[in-house]
Design a protein around this motif. Sequence first.
Motif, PDB file in Angstrom:
ATOM      1  N   ASP A  14       5.789   7.595  -0.951  1.00 34.13           N
ATOM      2  CA  ASP A  14       5.406   7.591   0.470  1.00 34.13           C
ATOM      3  C   ASP A  14       6.607   7.211   1.340  1.00 34.13           C
ATOM      4  OD1 ASP A  14       2.788   8.026  -0.360  1.00 34.13           O
ATOM      5  OD2 ASP A  14       2.352   5.868  -0.444  1.00 34.13           O
ATOM      6  N   ARG A  70       0.829  -1.227   0.000  1.00 30.03           N
ATOM      7  CA  ARG A  70       0.000   0.000   0.000  1.00 30.03           C
ATOM      8  C   ARG A  70       0.851   1.259   0.000  1.00 30.03           C
ATOM      9  NH1 ARG A  70      -2.670  -2.146   5.286  1.00 30.03           N
ATOM     10  NH2 ARG A  70      -0.417  -2.422   5.443  1.00 30.03           N
ATOM     11  N   ARG A  71       2.155   1.109   0.176  1.00 31.80           N
ATOM     12  CA  ARG A  71       3.006   2.311   0.249  1.00 31.80           C
ATOM     13  C   ARG A  71       3.841   2.459  -1.014  1.00 31.80           C
ATOM     14  NH1 ARG A  71       6.392   3.190   5.160  1.00 31.80           N
ATOM     15  NH2 ARG A  71       5.903   5.370   4.813  1.00 31.80           N
ATOM     16  N   ALA A  76       9.063  10.058   1.366  1.00 29.10           N
ATOM     17  CA  ALA A  76       8.599  11.198   2.163  1.00 29.10           C
ATOM     18  C   ALA A  76       8.795  10.900   3.652  1.00 29.10           C
ATOM     19  CB  ALA A  76       7.131  11.487   1.861  1.00 29.10           C
ATOM     20  N   ALA A  77       8.527   9.653   4.059  1.00 26.41           N
ATOM     21  CA  ALA A  77       8.703   9.285   5.475  1.00 26.41           C
ATOM     22  C   ALA A  77      10.183   9.391   5.864  1.00 26.41           C
ATOM     23  CB  ALA A  77       8.189   7.871   5.709  1.00 26.41           C
TER      24      ALA A  77
END
Length: 339
Positions: free
Chosen positions: A150, A145-146, A153-154
């Motif tokens: 994502d 899902r990532r 960015a994390a």
Amino acid sequence: MTVDLRTRYLGLDLRSPIVASAAPHNGEPAIAARLERAGVGAIVLPSLFEEEIVAEELELNRSLEQGTEHFAEALDYFPTIDRFEGSAERYLDGLERVKKQAGVPIVASLNATTIGGWIRYARRIQDAGADALELNLYRVAADPRRAAADVEAADLDLIASVHAAISIPLAVKLSPFYSALAHFAAAAAKAGADGFVLFNRFYQPDIDIEALDVIPRIELSQPWEMRLPVRWIAILRPQLTAGTSLALSSGAASGTDVVKALMVGADVVMMTSALLRRGPEHVATVEAELRTWLTEYDYHSVGQLRGSASQATADDPAAFERANYLRTLRSWRTPTPSS
Ligand SMILES: Cc1cc2nc3c(=O)[nH]c(=O)nc-3n(C[C@H](O)[C@H](O)[C@H](O)COP(=O)(O)O)c2cc1C
């Protein structure tokens, strides 16, 4: 002719570009002293893991809230809590002890993947005397899902948070598995990374076919593994500002390995496997080989050598990128079978 081995890494002046990368015993004062006597420019301590800090905080909660449901729940999430108990405090004590005796810069290391209260340990590491902090972003992007954006960015948020917590220089130990590494490195530098360590070496678990089990495997590196960070340091060096440091980690074991890394633009060359195999004194052998090579080829300093073969200066800049792929495949010659 005397050769000047001095270099700058993360704004620190080092007497040599040969650095001991994060390894299990670097935090022991006796090993640190042997590394220093053998001539290292700096020592990176083994990592303190986010999980260890979180477990220690939970342990503290347990003493404060003994018997409450809160802790019982937490225990479910951290079944190995006993193993980690006290390790964060022990890490800080060890850092203070090594720092007190050391005549070379000491770089502490944090291994983490999420932003959390544990980040205040970055400040505690600074207060314990670390000259710089290395943030190891070891993660396997296995959540469907990532998206890549994502995950990146994390990581950038994490770098920015750690950077905001400290005033000592921050290095980020990168994985080679970003889908757009050059873009990520530029963004990470903007988020506060003063330098990069290329690369984190990922350990692939093996399968025990009798027990139908997954077994952890740690194998020391081989010199050919240097080619991946060599390629990426050559690509990144001209893209990043001169003040952004680059450290090579993976495969380096000899003086000529150090020469190659410097040629493509590394500021320092880190070693773990070679020193675990041959002992801390191997640093002196590598330094002697480096000096001999530089003298033979008439270089007066590592600064003079640095970057002479990076992507901006190599005769064939495409050699580090895709064009090399075709040429490499076409260069294969099937060996004649031996009788
Ligand atoms: C036994 C062992 C323990 C290590 N522990 C750490 C660690 O705590 N933190 C870290 O960032 N890297 C750790 N590493 C990775 C090394 O710092 C280094 O990046 C990697 O081994 C590649 O370099 P090399 O080819 O010189 O061994 C460890 C490596 C080994 C072999």
